[in-house]
Write an enzyme that holds these catalytic residues in place. Structure first.
Site, PDB file in Angstrom:
ATOM      1  N   HIS A  50       0.813  -1.217   0.000  1.00  0.00           N
ATOM      2  CA  HIS A  50       0.000   0.000   0.000  1.00  0.00           C
ATOM      3  C   HIS A  50       0.848   1.270   0.000  1.00  0.00           C
ATOM      4  O   HIS A  50       0.352   2.336   0.349  1.00  0.00           O
ATOM      5  CB  HIS A  50      -0.920   0.009   1.219  1.00  0.00           C
ATOM      6  N   ARG A  75       6.953  -6.462   3.098  1.00  0.00           N
ATOM      7  CA  ARG A  75       5.672  -6.953   2.580  1.00  0.00           C
ATOM      8  C   ARG A  75       5.626  -6.764   1.075  1.00  0.00           C
ATOM      9  O   ARG A  75       5.800  -5.658   0.565  1.00  0.00           O
ATOM     10  CB  ARG A  75       4.486  -6.228   3.224  1.00  0.00           C
ATOM     11  N   ASP A  89      15.749 -11.067  -4.200  1.00  0.00           N
ATOM     12  CA  ASP A  89      17.016 -10.732  -4.857  1.00  0.00           C
ATOM     13  C   ASP A  89      17.565  -9.377  -4.422  1.00  0.00           C
ATOM     14  O   ASP A  89      18.766  -9.122  -4.559  1.00  0.00           O
ATOM     15  CB  ASP A  89      16.853 -10.781  -6.381  1.00  0.00           C
ATOM     16  N   GLN A 152      -0.057 -13.204   5.910  1.00  0.00           N
ATOM     17  CA  GLN A 152      -1.096 -12.403   6.543  1.00  0.00           C
ATOM     18  C   GLN A 152      -2.457 -13.077   6.484  1.00  0.00           C
ATOM     19  O   GLN A 152      -2.882 -13.553   5.424  1.00  0.00           O
ATOM     20  CB  GLN A 152      -1.188 -11.025   5.889  1.00  0.00           C
ATOM     21  N   GLU A 154      -6.128 -12.051   6.665  1.00  0.00           N
ATOM     22  CA  GLU A 154      -6.847 -10.781   6.504  1.00  0.00           C
ATOM     23  C   GLU A 154      -8.283 -10.958   6.026  1.00  0.00           C
ATOM     24  O   GLU A 154      -8.926  -9.973   5.661  1.00  0.00           O
ATOM     25  CB  GLU A 154      -6.115  -9.894   5.493  1.00  0.00           C
ATOM     26  N   ASP A 180      -8.340  -5.177   6.852  1.00  0.00           N
ATOM     27  CA  ASP A 180      -8.927  -5.964   5.772  1.00  0.00           C
ATOM     28  C   ASP A 180      -9.835  -7.061   6.319  1.00  0.00           C
ATOM     29  O   ASP A 180     -10.825  -7.424   5.681  1.00  0.00           O
ATOM     30  CB  ASP A 180      -7.833  -6.563   4.891  1.00  0.00           C
TER      31      ASP A 180
END
Length: 267
Positions: A50, A75, A89, A152, A154, A180
């Protein structure tokens, strides 16, 4: 050369004798991330879902945090094989995958973080910071030791399947997202609703039965304290952007007349 790495979040949680407190960095600023990293908090949640943080900015944020004992957790935007490969990576050791609601989705996340034969992480160590561009001896065979995976919960479906998700081999913990979750339950914007809190507690109990650590997001100190009392092993209690927003608003409330602030509210 040997890879100089910090303990993973998996290791930190296994060794902890108290809940680990974390702070989000969402601004995309490596400078803000470094300020948060030096705050004394236990872990730093770098948000790629987000926030506007892209891969190049993520590298700078990880480099900024490297000098401090804080544990970064990145995240990703989605449970996507390619994106998880790219984030790994960059040198991220700890990955948080959002919106995991089933065992199949949890297994897909595990698959994404591991090289063959265990998983399908693409092999590009010669090109990647994670292996220091192939300067790390035998990186490919030891990469799993330096990576932890948190998923998560949610959604209402995740609550129902929390024990099975947590039990998936390769899942190192579950992090509950009340915002969420509330939306999934038809309670948009009501993450402190008793039904939502009860659902969070159900996840706590289920994940602990599976023998895994469980965390939660809670910016309200009273709510955070209650979740700690309920058994949270790790908890996110603030974010760089929200701290700046609330602190600047408090300054404005202190020094700007109400009428002037009201007039500016339409912008």
């Amino acid at each position: 050369m040997s890879l100089r790495v910090k303990p993973t979040l998996r290791d930190r949680l296994a060794e902890a004798d108290r809940p680990l407190a974390g702070i989000w960095t969402c601004s995309g600023s490596a400078l803000a991330a470094e300020i948060c990293a030096g705050s004394g908090m236990d872990w730093l949640l770098v948000d790629g879902e987000h926030s506007p943080i892209e891969l190049g900015e993520l590298v700078g944020i990880l480099q900024a945090a490297e000098a401090y004992p804080i544990t970064p957790l990145v995240r990703v935007a989605a449970n996507d094989l390619v994106r998880i490969k790219q984030v790994l990576d960059t040198g991220a050791q700890n990955i948080l995958v959002p919106m995991i609601s089933s065992v199949a989705e949890a297994k897909a996340a595990v698959d994404a973080v591991h090289y063959p034969p265990r998983g399908h992480r693409g092999v590009g160590s010669a090109l990647a910071r994670s292996a220091r561009w192939n300067r790390v001896d035998d990186y490919l065979h030891h990469a799993a030791e330096h990576v932890s995976l948190i998923v998560q919960a949610e959604t209402a479906a995740a609550v129902e399947h929390a024990a099975e998700i947590a039990a998936v081999d390769g899942i190192d913990g579950v992090f509950v997202g009340p915002s969420d979750l509330a939306a999934s339950m038809g309670l948009l914007g009501q993450q402190s609703h008793p039904d939502v809190v009860a659902a969070v507690h159900r996840v706590f109990e289920a994940v602990h039965r599976a023998g895994k650590p469980v965390g939660v997001n809670a910016f309200d100190p009273a709510v955070a304290d209650a979740y700690v009392q309920a058994g949270a092993d790790f908890i996110a209690v603030g974010a760089d952007v929200s701290l700046l927003a609330r602190a600047s608003e408090a300054l404005a409330a202190r020094f700007i007349p109400d009428s002037d602030r009201a007039a500016r509210a339409s912008y």
